[in-house]
Design a protein around this motif. Sequence first.
Motif, PDB file in Angstrom:
ATOM      1  N   GLY A 345       0.796  -1.219   0.000  1.00  0.00           N
ATOM      2  CA  GLY A 345       0.000   0.000   0.000  1.00  0.00           C
ATOM      3  C   GLY A 345       0.825   1.264   0.000  1.00  0.00           C
ATOM      4  N   LEU A 346       2.139   1.131   0.110  1.00  0.00           N
ATOM      5  CA  LEU A 346       3.009   2.306   0.126  1.00  0.00           C
ATOM      6  C   LEU A 346       3.156   2.894  -1.270  1.00  0.00           C
ATOM      7  CD1 LEU A 346       5.898   1.025   2.437  1.00  0.00           C
ATOM      8  CD2 LEU A 346       4.014   2.541   3.074  1.00  0.00           C
ATOM      9  N   LEU A 347       3.277   4.208  -1.326  1.00  0.00           N
ATOM     10  CA  LEU A 347       3.581   4.880  -2.586  1.00  0.00           C
ATOM     11  C   LEU A 347       5.100   4.934  -2.742  1.00  0.00           C
ATOM     12  CD1 LEU A 347       1.182   7.972  -2.593  1.00  0.00           C
ATOM     13  CD2 LEU A 347       0.954   5.881  -3.908  1.00  0.00           C
ATOM     14  N   PHE A 368      -0.426   0.116   7.512  1.00  0.00           N
ATOM     15  CA  PHE A 368       0.933  -0.415   7.370  1.00  0.00           C
ATOM     16  C   PHE A 368       1.485  -0.793   8.750  1.00  0.00           C
ATOM     17  CE2 PHE A 368       5.555   0.008   6.926  1.00  0.00           C
ATOM     18  CZ  PHE A 368       5.772  -0.777   5.803  1.00  0.00           C
ATOM     19  N   SER A 369       2.079  -1.993   8.840  1.00  0.00           N
ATOM     20  CA  SER A 369       2.468  -2.541  10.145  1.00  0.00           C
ATOM     21  C   SER A 369       3.914  -3.023  10.164  1.00  0.00           C
ATOM     22  CB  SER A 369       1.549  -3.711  10.499  1.00  0.00           C
ATOM     23  OG  SER A 369       1.725  -4.768   9.562  1.00  0.00           O
ATOM     24  N   LEU A 388       6.007   7.454   7.305  1.00  0.00           N
ATOM     25  CA  LEU A 388       5.184   6.398   7.901  1.00  0.00           C
ATOM     26  C   LEU A 388       4.255   6.959   8.967  1.00  0.00           C
ATOM     27  CD1 LEU A 388       7.839   3.534   8.233  1.00  0.00           C
ATOM     28  CD2 LEU A 388       6.211   3.933   6.393  1.00  0.00           C
ATOM     29  N   SER A 389       3.920   8.224   8.876  1.00  0.00           N
ATOM     30  CA  SER A 389       3.052   8.853   9.878  1.00  0.00           C
ATOM     31  C   SER A 389       1.666   8.227   9.879  1.00  0.00           C
ATOM     32  CB  SER A 389       2.943  10.353   9.602  1.00  0.00           C
ATOM     33  OG  SER A 389       2.556  10.589   8.266  1.00  0.00           O
ATOM     34  N   ILE A 393       2.889   1.135  12.929  1.00  0.00           N
ATOM     35  CA  ILE A 393       4.236   0.645  13.232  1.00  0.00           C
ATOM     36  C   ILE A 393       4.613   0.911  14.690  1.00  0.00           C
ATOM     37  CG2 ILE A 393       4.977   1.006  10.850  1.00  0.00           C
ATOM     38  CD1 ILE A 393       6.579   3.450  11.938  1.00  0.00           C
ATOM     39  N   SER A 394       5.587   0.111  15.158  1.00  0.00           N
ATOM     40  CA  SER A 394       6.129   0.297  16.501  1.00  0.00           C
ATOM     41  C   SER A 394       7.656   0.228  16.410  1.00  0.00           C
ATOM     42  CB  SER A 394       5.585  -0.787  17.443  1.00  0.00           C
ATOM     43  OG  SER A 394       6.030  -2.072  17.025  1.00  0.00           O
TER      44      SER A 394
END
Length: 509
Positions: A345-347, A368-369, A388-389, A393-394
């Motif tokens: 899903g990332l551009l 996104f994970s 990645l705002s 994610i962690s």
Amino acid sequence: MISLILLQATAPPSDWVLFWGHFHPLIVHLPIGFLLIAGLLELDRLTRRNSVSQHTITLILFWSAVSATMACLFGYMLSLGGGYEDDTLSSHMWQGIGVAVFAWITWAVKSENLGRIIPAASVLYLPTLAVALVLLLSAGHLGGNLTHGSDYLTQHMPGPIRSLAGLPPKLPELKAEPITDVNQAMVYQQIVNPILHTRCIQCHNADKSKGGLRLDTPDLIKKGSKEGPVLVAGKGVNSKLIKVCLLPEEDDHHMPPKGKPQLDESQISLLTWWIDQGAPFNKKVSELAVNDAIRPVLASLGGGGPVDAGGNAVAAKGPAPESPVLTMKVPAADPKIMEEVKKTGLLVLPISKEQNQLEVSAVNARSFSDAQATVLPGLSNQIVWLKLSDTQISDATLAQISKLKNLQKLHLEQTKITDAGLKQLKGLTNLEYLNLYGTSVSDAGLAELASIKNLKTVYLWQTKVTENGLAMLKKALPNLEIVGGVTEQAVAEFAKAGQEAKTAEEKKN
């Protein structure tokens, strides 16, 4: 008009309806061609007495009626998507229906079968054909207005022809006021509006408001589209106006549409900065905050020279220094890995046409994970900007990010990262920009950043950092620009107070 009201009251159309509706521009050319051919053949027969097969004319008229009916059906489906001026759409619709009705009547009275039943019907043939042609021309004109705007055919009409046609003099095109001093430039009037006018208003104006959105006045920009606001004041990357510009050009929702002049990187940056500053319509550049990223873009707009962090002019020192990672030679990315990244899903966008550096953004991938982040190291040489705002994610993702050795800008705002995760960023020697807004980062995490010597800007709104932590980071990185959290003045005063206390203690001892 009643039909339009009923359309607006129904549920949003399905993809199948809109799919077939998009065939309207293709199908609509068939009745135009058939009816014009029939008209020209009849004109030739009347003026030159040439014989034309009755069956040929009848066959042409039959297919003109069939294709006109199909065009009406597909046009109806297309209209369900909205974004058209109601009155023009209503007139176009009824005139299109009129074309289909008179095309069927014309075929019927020309038909040999009806002629046997009603001999007098043949006298209606030429009048009905003429009406069908007149309606065809009028409906076609309105269709052009809906698609391209009411002045599409006349906007470049020379003066003498405009006078003969009874049209008013051509209005002067919008020309942005020259910017002699960028600091005194009106942000909306001289910077934002010219961008919208050249790239967006063709599809979002009084005659054609695609998606129910108009961008030709401040009030209508604030109003947004039928789906809601397109601006989220203070959050450029979360605003639909910016999101659709960042989509791949092949995406149906990308704006401007494929084939139209596209916004370049500097224009998108200016619009994003304007929205980040609250999308003001009556302020000057000098009244807004100017960060390192937008400063060179603003400086390029006019002769006012570069501006400082407060928007004030500074002495020209040549072009702003460019980060080495943006010009270094890196190999082209593996297409297979790029596809894997895009599947999450990332551009994935090129920074420039000449270089292989990439920007990777999760603007449309909020889910996104950490599990998906394992694909990022495959582009370790190429990724220089990573956004990645607002994702899931962690700290586990930061372990993958630590492998992106050429990373220059990193957006982690509104994520679940912690102080422990920031330890993983120590090896990113090229990192210059870091956004930690809305995270749980505290003073302990800031201490981990002190070793990143190239770090120039850190965003710390709504974090757990204290004046003490900021002062320690500022001491380690004196040239670091800290945005949000605690004011620069407060940090300076705290550091000064700490130094005075230390001096007093030393004197006491």
